[in-house]
Design a protein around this motif. Structure first.
Motif, PDB file in Angstrom:
ATOM      1  N   GLN A   3       0.659  -0.868   0.238  1.00 58.19           N
ATOM      2  CA  GLN A   3       0.042  -0.216  -0.241  1.00 58.19           C
ATOM      3  C   GLN A   3       1.054   1.242  -0.071  1.00 58.19           C
ATOM      4  OE1 GLN A   3      -2.766  -0.804   3.359  1.00 58.19           O
ATOM      5  NE2 GLN A   3      -4.703  -0.757   2.089  1.00 58.19           N
ATOM      6  N   ALA A   4       1.773   1.183   0.659  1.00 61.64           N
ATOM      7  CA  ALA A   4       2.995   2.148   0.822  1.00 61.64           C
ATOM      8  C   ALA A   4       3.557   2.617  -0.597  1.00 61.64           C
ATOM      9  CB  ALA A   4       4.017   1.975   1.841  1.00 61.64           C
ATOM     10  N   GLN A   5       4.311   1.276  -1.149  1.00 57.03           N
ATOM     11  CA  GLN A   5       4.577   1.699  -2.743  1.00 57.03           C
ATOM     12  C   GLN A   5       3.217   2.207  -3.954  1.00 57.03           C
ATOM     13  OE1 GLN A   5       7.283   1.027  -3.281  1.00 57.03           O
ATOM     14  NE2 GLN A   5       7.014   1.846  -5.242  1.00 57.03           N
ATOM     15  N   GLN A   6       2.088   1.676  -3.628  1.00 60.52           N
ATOM     16  CA  GLN A   6       1.251   1.930  -4.223  1.00 60.52           C
ATOM     17  C   GLN A   6       1.317   3.405  -4.181  1.00 60.52           C
ATOM     18  OE1 GLN A   6      -1.782  -0.463  -3.731  1.00 60.52           O
ATOM     19  NE2 GLN A   6      -1.918  -2.110  -5.637  1.00 60.52           N
ATOM     20  N   ALA A  12       3.602  10.146  -7.106  1.00 57.85           N
ATOM     21  CA  ALA A  12       5.159  10.472  -7.938  1.00 57.85           C
ATOM     22  C   ALA A  12       3.759  11.152  -9.488  1.00 57.85           C
ATOM     23  CB  ALA A  12       5.822   8.828  -7.769  1.00 57.85           C
ATOM     24  N   ASN A  13       3.210  10.127 -10.025  1.00 59.26           N
ATOM     25  CA  ASN A  13       2.745  10.210 -11.011  1.00 59.26           C
ATOM     26  C   ASN A  13       1.047  11.292 -11.217  1.00 59.26           C
ATOM     27  OD1 ASN A  13       4.437   8.221 -11.739  1.00 59.26           O
ATOM     28  ND2 ASN A  13       2.387   6.884 -11.400  1.00 59.26           N
ATOM     29  N   ALA A  14       1.123  12.152  -9.831  1.00 61.49           N
ATOM     30  CA  ALA A  14       0.165  12.928  -9.962  1.00 61.49           C
ATOM     31  C   ALA A  14       0.108  14.035 -10.860  1.00 61.49           C
ATOM     32  CB  ALA A  14      -0.596  13.501  -8.285  1.00 61.49           C
ATOM     33  N   MET A  15      -0.448  15.406 -11.712  1.00 58.00           N
ATOM     34  CA  MET A  15      -0.229  15.829 -12.019  1.00 58.00           C
ATOM     35  C   MET A  15      -1.238  17.084 -10.943  1.00 58.00           C
ATOM     36  SD  MET A  15       0.072  15.045 -16.251  1.00 58.00           S
ATOM     37  CE  MET A  15       0.196  17.377 -16.008  1.00 58.00           C
ATOM     38  N   LEU A  16      -0.606  18.330 -11.150  1.00 58.70           N
ATOM     39  CA  LEU A  16      -0.916  19.315 -10.453  1.00 58.70           C
ATOM     40  C   LEU A  16      -1.824  20.383 -11.319  1.00 58.70           C
ATOM     41  CD1 LEU A  16       1.084  19.818  -7.598  1.00 58.70           C
ATOM     42  CD2 LEU A  16      -0.885  18.381  -7.654  1.00 58.70           C
ATOM     43  N   LEU A  17      -3.255  20.987 -11.354  1.00 57.86           N
ATOM     44  CA  LEU A  17      -4.037  22.017 -11.921  1.00 57.86           C
ATOM     45  C   LEU A  17      -3.966  23.466 -11.477  1.00 57.86           C
ATOM     46  CD1 LEU A  17      -3.524  22.843 -14.570  1.00 57.86           C
ATOM     47  CD2 LEU A  17      -6.217  21.756 -14.141  1.00 57.86           C
ATOM     48  N   MET A  18      -3.785  24.115 -11.142  1.00 59.23           N
ATOM     49  CA  MET A  18      -4.125  25.195 -10.366  1.00 59.23           C
ATOM     50  C   MET A  18      -5.114  26.202 -11.325  1.00 59.23           C
ATOM     51  SD  MET A  18      -1.158  27.003  -7.667  1.00 59.23           S
ATOM     52  CE  MET A  18      -1.648  27.780  -6.944  1.00 59.23           C
ATOM     53  N   VAL A  19      -6.218  26.134 -10.590  1.00 57.48           N
ATOM     54  CA  VAL A  19      -7.396  26.786 -11.165  1.00 57.48           C
ATOM     55  C   VAL A  19      -7.788  28.123 -10.030  1.00 57.48           C
ATOM     56  CG1 VAL A  19      -9.479  26.711 -11.802  1.00 57.48           C
ATOM     57  CG2 VAL A  19      -7.815  24.847 -12.327  1.00 57.48           C
ATOM     58  N   PRO A  20      -8.170  29.091 -10.644  1.00 56.51           N
ATOM     59  CA  PRO A  20      -8.906  30.511 -10.335  1.00 56.51           C
ATOM     60  C   PRO A  20     -10.240  29.950  -9.127  1.00 56.51           C
ATOM     61  CG  PRO A  20      -8.230  30.665 -11.788  1.00 56.51           C
ATOM     62  CD  PRO A  20      -8.191  30.005 -12.776  1.00 56.51           C
ATOM     63  N   ASP A  21      -9.929  29.948  -7.984  1.00 56.03           N
ATOM     64  CA  ASP A  21     -11.356  29.649  -6.621  1.00 56.03           C
ATOM     65  C   ASP A  21     -12.635  29.754  -7.740  1.00 56.03           C
ATOM     66  OD1 ASP A  21     -12.342  27.981  -4.584  1.00 56.03           O
ATOM     67  OD2 ASP A  21     -13.164  30.496  -4.042  1.00 56.03           O
ATOM     68  N   ASP A  22     -12.971  30.802  -8.498  1.00 55.34           N
ATOM     69  CA  ASP A  22     -14.002  31.248  -9.072  1.00 55.34           C
ATOM     70  C   ASP A  22     -14.922  30.703 -10.216  1.00 55.34           C
ATOM     71  OD1 ASP A  22     -11.983  32.601 -10.999  1.00 55.34           O
ATOM     72  OD2 ASP A  22     -13.323  34.510 -10.560  1.00 55.34           O
ATOM     73  N   LYS A  23     -13.626  29.809 -11.123  1.00 54.52           N
ATOM     74  CA  LYS A  23     -13.702  29.260 -11.898  1.00 54.52           C
ATOM     75  C   LYS A  23     -14.055  27.133 -11.609  1.00 54.52           C
ATOM     76  CE  LYS A  23     -13.307  33.018 -14.477  1.00 54.52           C
ATOM     77  NZ  LYS A  23     -14.502  33.198 -15.277  1.00 54.52           N
ATOM     78  N   LEU A  42     -11.009   9.788 -19.298  1.00 54.74           N
ATOM     79  CA  LEU A  42      -9.352  10.153 -19.279  1.00 54.74           C
ATOM     80  C   LEU A  42      -9.047   9.191 -18.317  1.00 54.74           C
ATOM     81  CD1 LEU A  42      -8.347  13.512 -19.289  1.00 54.74           C
ATOM     82  CD2 LEU A  42      -8.582  12.327 -21.373  1.00 54.74           C
ATOM     83  N   LYS A  43      -9.788   8.155 -17.502  1.00 54.43           N
ATOM     84  CA  LYS A  43      -9.493   7.312 -16.584  1.00 54.43           C
ATOM     85  C   LYS A  43      -8.521   8.027 -15.717  1.00 54.43           C
ATOM     86  CE  LYS A  43     -11.912   4.409 -18.804  1.00 54.43           C
ATOM     87  NZ  LYS A  43     -13.024   4.509 -19.182  1.00 54.43           N
ATOM     88  N   VAL A  44      -9.032   8.873 -14.932  1.00 56.21           N
ATOM     89  CA  VAL A  44      -8.677   9.493 -14.089  1.00 56.21           C
ATOM     90  C   VAL A  44      -8.811  10.023 -12.488  1.00 56.21           C
ATOM     91  CG1 VAL A  44      -6.180  10.365 -15.353  1.00 56.21           C
ATOM     92  CG2 VAL A  44      -8.402  11.911 -14.726  1.00 56.21           C
ATOM     93  N   ARG A  45      -8.722   9.951 -11.352  1.00 55.84           N
ATOM     94  CA  ARG A  45      -9.304  10.533  -9.987  1.00 55.84           C
ATOM     95  C   ARG A  45      -9.159  11.879 -10.083  1.00 55.84           C
ATOM     96  NH1 ARG A  45      -8.702  10.369  -5.209  1.00 55.84           N
ATOM     97  NH2 ARG A  45     -11.583  10.712  -4.134  1.00 55.84           N
ATOM     98  N   ILE A  46      -9.897  13.104  -9.827  1.00 54.36           N
ATOM     99  CA  ILE A  46      -9.476  13.967  -9.801  1.00 54.36           C
ATOM    100  C   ILE A  46     -10.112  14.591  -8.423  1.00 54.36           C
ATOM    101  CG2 ILE A  46     -10.362  16.162 -10.629  1.00 54.36           C
ATOM    102  CD1 ILE A  46     -10.793  14.977 -13.669  1.00 54.36           C
ATOM    103  N   GLN A  47      -9.239  15.159  -8.019  1.00 53.52           N
ATOM    104  CA  GLN A  47      -9.362  15.431  -6.582  1.00 53.52           C
ATOM    105  C   GLN A  47      -9.236  17.148  -6.636  1.00 53.52           C
ATOM    106  OE1 GLN A  47      -6.133  12.612  -4.934  1.00 53.52           O
ATOM    107  NE2 GLN A  47      -7.370  12.360  -3.371  1.00 53.52           N
ATOM    108  N   ILE A  48     -10.869  17.939  -5.600  1.00 48.35           N
ATOM    109  CA  ILE A  48     -11.077  19.137  -5.921  1.00 48.35           C
ATOM    110  C   ILE A  48     -10.909  19.106  -4.460  1.00 48.35           C
ATOM    111  CG2 ILE A  48     -11.879  21.337  -6.740  1.00 48.35           C
ATOM    112  CD1 ILE A  48     -13.137  19.360  -9.485  1.00 48.35           C
ATOM    113  N   PRO A  49     -10.015  20.532  -3.545  1.00 52.00           N
ATOM    114  CA  PRO A  49     -10.317  20.597  -2.238  1.00 52.00           C
ATOM    115  C   PRO A  49     -11.365  21.499  -2.150  1.00 52.00           C
ATOM    116  CG  PRO A  49      -8.065  21.840  -3.226  1.00 52.00           C
ATOM    117  CD  PRO A  49      -8.464  20.806  -4.454  1.00 52.00           C
ATOM    118  N   GLN A  50     -12.032  21.806  -1.022  1.00 52.10           N
ATOM    119  CA  GLN A  50     -12.850  22.220  -1.020  1.00 52.10           C
ATOM    120  C   GLN A  50     -12.676  24.290  -0.459  1.00 52.10           C
ATOM    121  OE1 GLN A  50     -15.687  21.202  -0.236  1.00 52.10           O
ATOM    122  NE2 GLN A  50     -15.457  19.403  -1.250  1.00 52.10           N
ATOM    123  N   GLN A  51     -11.745  24.312  -0.200  1.00 50.92           N
ATOM    124  CA  GLN A  51     -11.428  25.711  -0.296  1.00 50.92           C
ATOM    125  C   GLN A  51      -9.830  26.230  -0.878  1.00 50.92           C
ATOM    126  OE1 GLN A  51     -13.280  27.457   1.805  1.00 50.92           O
ATOM    127  NE2 GLN A  51     -14.507  25.626   2.576  1.00 50.92           N
TER     128      GLN A  51
END
Length: 65
Positions: A3-6, A12-23, A42-51
């Protein structure tokens, strides 16, 4: 150990995208339809923070996928 390796591999393979809060709503879409469609196509999981990210001006959110 496995699990630690996964977790390491997925972060390590995650991509980050900065988006304006109002968008962020555009990415999510009505009822989450747009983000679900992107994830399915795209067979990905997208995580969007609440704040927005602390200290960003203008407010931004870092989306992980």
């Amino acid at each position: 150990q496995q699990q630690a390796q996964q977790a390491y591999n997925s972060s390590a393979n995650a991509m980050l995208l900065m988006v304006p809060d109002d968008k962020v709503g555009i990415i999510i879409g009505k009822g989450g339809a747009t983000v679900k469609d992107i994830q399915n196509r795209l067979k990905v999981r997208i995580q969007i923070p609440q704040q927005p990210d602390v200290g960003t001006n203008p407010p931004m959110r870092t989306i992980r996928y």
